[in-house]
Design a protein around this motif. Structure first.
Motif, PDB file in Angstrom:
ATOM      1  N   ALA A 204       0.825  -1.213   0.000  1.00 15.27           N
ATOM      2  CA  ALA A 204       0.000   0.000   0.000  1.00 15.27           C
ATOM      3  C   ALA A 204       0.858   1.261   0.000  1.00 15.27           C
ATOM      4  N   VAL A 205       1.948   1.246   0.745  1.00 18.01           N
ATOM      5  CA  VAL A 205       2.845   2.403   0.781  1.00 18.01           C
ATOM      6  C   VAL A 205       3.437   2.638  -0.606  1.00 18.01           C
ATOM      7  N   SER A 206       3.805   1.560  -1.284  1.00 18.83           N
ATOM      8  CA  SER A 206       4.352   1.688  -2.632  1.00 18.83           C
ATOM      9  C   SER A 206       3.329   2.265  -3.598  1.00 18.83           C
ATOM     10  N   GLN A 207       2.022   2.026  -3.298  1.00 18.94           N
ATOM     11  CA  GLN A 207       0.961   2.521  -4.168  1.00 18.94           C
ATOM     12  C   GLN A 207       0.449   3.899  -3.755  1.00 18.94           C
ATOM     13  N   GLN A 259     -18.639  -8.013  16.107  1.00 13.65           N
ATOM     14  CA  GLN A 259     -17.193  -8.114  15.885  1.00 13.65           C
ATOM     15  C   GLN A 259     -16.878  -8.570  14.463  1.00 13.65           C
ATOM     16  N   LYS A 260     -15.699  -8.183  13.997  1.00 13.73           N
ATOM     17  CA  LYS A 260     -15.201  -8.624  12.704  1.00 13.73           C
ATOM     18  C   LYS A 260     -13.796  -9.192  12.875  1.00 13.73           C
ATOM     19  N   SER A 261     -13.504 -10.266  12.127  1.00 13.42           N
ATOM     20  CA  SER A 261     -12.257 -11.000  12.313  1.00 13.42           C
ATOM     21  C   SER A 261     -11.126 -10.438  11.462  1.00 13.42           C
ATOM     22  N   LEU A 262     -10.091  -9.955  12.132  1.00 15.25           N
ATOM     23  CA  LEU A 262      -8.893  -9.511  11.424  1.00 15.25           C
ATOM     24  C   LEU A 262      -8.120 -10.719  10.896  1.00 15.25           C
ATOM     25  N   ALA A 263      -8.105 -11.804  11.681  1.00 19.05           N
ATOM     26  CA  ALA A 263      -7.352 -13.000  11.285  1.00 19.05           C
ATOM     27  C   ALA A 263      -7.911 -13.626  10.018  1.00 19.05           C
ATOM     28  N   ASN A 264      -9.232 -13.593   9.842  1.00 16.00           N
ATOM     29  CA  ASN A 264      -9.832 -14.138   8.621  1.00 16.00           C
ATOM     30  C   ASN A 264      -9.876 -13.108   7.502  1.00 16.00           C
ATOM     31  N   GLY A 265     -10.150 -11.852   7.854  1.00 17.03           N
ATOM     32  CA  GLY A 265     -10.329 -10.827   6.838  1.00 17.03           C
ATOM     33  C   GLY A 265      -9.068 -10.491   6.064  1.00 17.03           C
ATOM     34  N   LEU A 266      -7.936 -10.403   6.765  1.00 13.34           N
ATOM     35  CA  LEU A 266      -6.697 -10.023   6.076  1.00 13.34           C
ATOM     36  C   LEU A 266      -6.262 -11.051   5.027  1.00 13.34           C
ATOM     37  N   PRO A 267      -6.234 -12.361   5.366  1.00 12.63           N
ATOM     38  CA  PRO A 267      -5.868 -13.324   4.310  1.00 12.63           C
ATOM     39  C   PRO A 267      -6.823 -13.303   3.134  1.00 12.63           C
ATOM     40  N   MET A 268      -8.118 -13.157   3.407  1.00 12.32           N
ATOM     41  CA  MET A 268      -9.076 -13.109   2.308  1.00 12.32           C
ATOM     42  C   MET A 268      -8.852 -11.885   1.429  1.00 12.32           C
ATOM     43  N   ALA A 269      -8.488 -10.759   2.058  1.00 17.79           N
ATOM     44  CA  ALA A 269      -8.241  -9.540   1.284  1.00 17.79           C
ATOM     45  C   ALA A 269      -7.066  -9.732   0.334  1.00 17.79           C
ATOM     46  N   THR A 270      -6.032 -10.433   0.782  1.00 19.29           N
ATOM     47  CA  THR A 270      -4.874 -10.650  -0.096  1.00 19.29           C
ATOM     48  C   THR A 270      -5.258 -11.482  -1.311  1.00 19.29           C
ATOM     49  N   VAL A 271      -6.215 -12.402  -1.138  1.00 18.77           N
ATOM     50  CA  VAL A 271      -6.664 -13.220  -2.265  1.00 18.77           C
ATOM     51  C   VAL A 271      -7.603 -12.427  -3.173  1.00 18.77           C
ATOM     52  N   ALA A 277      -4.586  -4.976  -1.867  1.00 19.97           N
ATOM     53  CA  ALA A 277      -5.113  -5.348  -0.556  1.00 19.97           C
ATOM     54  C   ALA A 277      -4.773  -4.324   0.524  1.00 19.97           C
ATOM     55  N   GLY A 278      -3.577  -3.771   0.479  1.00 22.12           N
ATOM     56  CA  GLY A 278      -3.171  -2.823   1.507  1.00 22.12           C
ATOM     57  C   GLY A 278      -4.064  -1.607   1.583  1.00 22.12           C
ATOM     58  N   LEU A 279      -4.603  -1.199   0.429  1.00 25.87           N
ATOM     59  CA  LEU A 279      -5.493  -0.044   0.404  1.00 25.87           C
ATOM     60  C   LEU A 279      -6.877  -0.382   0.956  1.00 25.87           C
ATOM     61  N   MET A 280      -7.225  -1.661   0.932  1.00 25.00           N
ATOM     62  CA  MET A 280      -8.580  -2.076   1.287  1.00 25.00           C
ATOM     63  C   MET A 280      -8.740  -2.489   2.743  1.00 25.00           C
ATOM     64  N   VAL A 281      -7.639  -2.808   3.422  1.00 30.40           N
ATOM     65  CA  VAL A 281      -7.763  -3.378   4.769  1.00 30.40           C
ATOM     66  C   VAL A 281      -7.698  -2.321   5.875  1.00 30.40           C
ATOM     67  N   LEU A 282      -7.445  -1.062   5.529  1.00 30.46           N
ATOM     68  CA  LEU A 282      -7.380  -0.023   6.555  1.00 30.46           C
ATOM     69  C   LEU A 282      -8.694   0.087   7.334  1.00 30.46           C
ATOM     70  N   PRO A 283      -9.876   0.089   6.685  1.00 34.93           N
ATOM     71  CA  PRO A 283     -11.110   0.118   7.472  1.00 34.93           C
ATOM     72  C   PRO A 283     -11.245  -1.069   8.421  1.00 34.93           C
ATOM     73  N   LEU A 284     -10.871  -2.261   7.973  1.00 31.79           N
ATOM     74  CA  LEU A 284     -10.955  -3.443   8.828  1.00 31.79           C
ATOM     75  C   LEU A 284     -10.034  -3.318  10.030  1.00 31.79           C
ATOM     76  N   MET A 285      -8.824  -2.815   9.822  1.00 34.34           N
ATOM     77  CA  MET A 285      -7.883  -2.672  10.930  1.00 34.34           C
ATOM     78  C   MET A 285      -8.372  -1.646  11.943  1.00 34.34           C
ATOM     79  N   LEU A 286      -8.916  -0.516  11.465  1.00 34.50           N
ATOM     80  CA  LEU A 286      -9.431   0.497  12.388  1.00 34.50           C
ATOM     81  C   LEU A 286     -10.659  -0.014  13.132  1.00 34.50           C
ATOM     82  N   TYR A 287     -11.546  -0.707  12.430  1.00 35.25           N
ATOM     83  CA  TYR A 287     -12.739  -1.252  13.078  1.00 35.25           C
ATOM     84  C   TYR A 287     -12.342  -2.264  14.152  1.00 35.25           C
ATOM     85  N   HIS A 288     -11.310  -3.042  13.867  1.00 29.73           N
ATOM     86  CA  HIS A 288     -10.827  -4.033  14.834  1.00 29.73           C
ATOM     87  C   HIS A 288     -10.410  -3.358  16.132  1.00 29.73           C
TER      88      HIS A 288
END
Length: 329
Positions: A204-207, A259-271, A277-288
């Motif tokens: 995400a930083v590279s993008q 609740q929302k799962s960071l452990a499940n959500g992050l791997p799914m986002a990479t797929v 994916a890095g641009l898309m997971v910021l809301p999930l991380m903040l919500y967590h």
């Protein structure tokens, strides 16, 4: 929380790129496969099946996670006062498709004096359903934003579902040792998540993620996430009352359903999102982070109410009012 913040900071200062990024991606894939293998090996099939008797609670959690949340996610695109940038808005909708979590839901339910076995089963069923429903809903609602295809579905199966099923098969031999060495395995669980965060945010930083996440956009995102959390807490509380759940089951339903799962959500986002994916997971991380903070406050209130001499069937103060369940008959 501190480790997550530190990992994001590390990715911002020292992002991997080029050949190092490819190595990190392979390591990330292996770590995620190991994580789901351990989930499968530690999950007691007998206890999971026994938890089916809490049908009303599980139905409420699944309906909140995979029906209410997606509807709220779609609504945010129309009702957000401060327009979010494309990737952040897509990330909010993806957050709404992620299954519930097990670890924090169970810990908070136990601290609040709720029904822990029911919370374990509710979180587990949500996670299992999410292996199928999250990619399907993402393909339907996110469409061109995802890289989901036949190859993507196969990758989800090989990286997430196959290790989980293998762990279930080997549980008779591995379940005991894994249960006895939980403290040793905790760094593996958390380390896998941190590796996914580091790899995703490096990309995400590279993008140019910081150009998209302006202060105004972050404030708007924070407001949206707080509104989502408040709506989920209110809906699960009201649903528990309408279903006639007792106090302990209501606590489990409220904490698991919101609740929302960071452990499940992050791997799914990479797929699902690949290099984006890095641009898309910021809301999930903040919500967590928000769900942990708010959940801890609620659990503390309910625990103090129970310790203050409340009757066994009485309702915690935070669950009184329009969304409160009746005391068990």
């Amino acid at each position: 929380m501190a480790a997550l913040a530190g990992t994001v900071g590390l990715a911002a200062l020292f992002p991997v790129s080029g050949a190092s990024a490819r190595v990190a991606e392979v390591a990330c894939d292996l770590a995620v496969a190991l994580l789901f293998f351990l989930y499968g090996a530690r999950l007691s099939t007998r206890e999971t099946l026994a938890g089916l008797r809490h049908l009303r609670l599980h139905g409420l959690v699944v309906a909140t996670t995979f029906v209410l949340f997606p509807l709220l996610g779609v609504a945010t695109a129309l009702l957000t006062p401060v327009p979010l940038t494309g990737p952040l808005q897509t990330g909010v909708l993806f957050l709404c498709l992620v299954p519930s979590t097990v670890q924090s839901s169970v810990a908070l339910t136990g601290a609040a004096g709720g029904n822990v076995p029911a919370a374990i089963c509710a979180g587990t069923y949500s996670s299992l359903a999410g292996l199928v429903l999250t990619p399907a809903l993402a393909a339907w609602l996110l469409g061109s934003h995802t890289e989901l295809s036949a190859d993507g579905l196969l990758r989800i199966g090989l990286q997430l579902l196959a290790p989980f099923l293998l762990g279930q098969v080997l549980r008779p031999w591995l379940g005991g040792p894994l249960s006895r060495h939980k403290r040793v395995l905790t760094p593996v669980d958390r380390g896998s998540i941190l590796l996914v965060v580091y790899t995703a945010f490096s990309a995400a930083v590279s993008q140019g993620i910081w150009g998209l996440a302006t202060p105004l956009a972050l404030l708007g995102l924070l407001a949206v996430l707080l509104a989502l959390l408040a709506a989920a807490l209110a809906a699960t509380g009201l649903g528990a009352r309408l279903l006639g759940l007792d106090r302990s089951a209501t606590v489990a339903a409220v904490l698991c359903g919101s609740q929302k799962s960071l452990a499940n959500g992050l791997p799914m986002a990479t797929v699902l999102f690949g290099a984006q994916a890095g641009l898309m997971v910021l809301p999930l991380m903040l919500y967590h982070q928000l769900q942990l903070i708010v959940g801890t406050v609620l659990a503390g209130r309910w625990s103090r109410a129970a310790a203050g001499g409340a009757a066994p069937g009485s309702v915690p103060p935070a669950l009184t009012g329009p969304g409160a369940p009746p005391a068990p008959g």
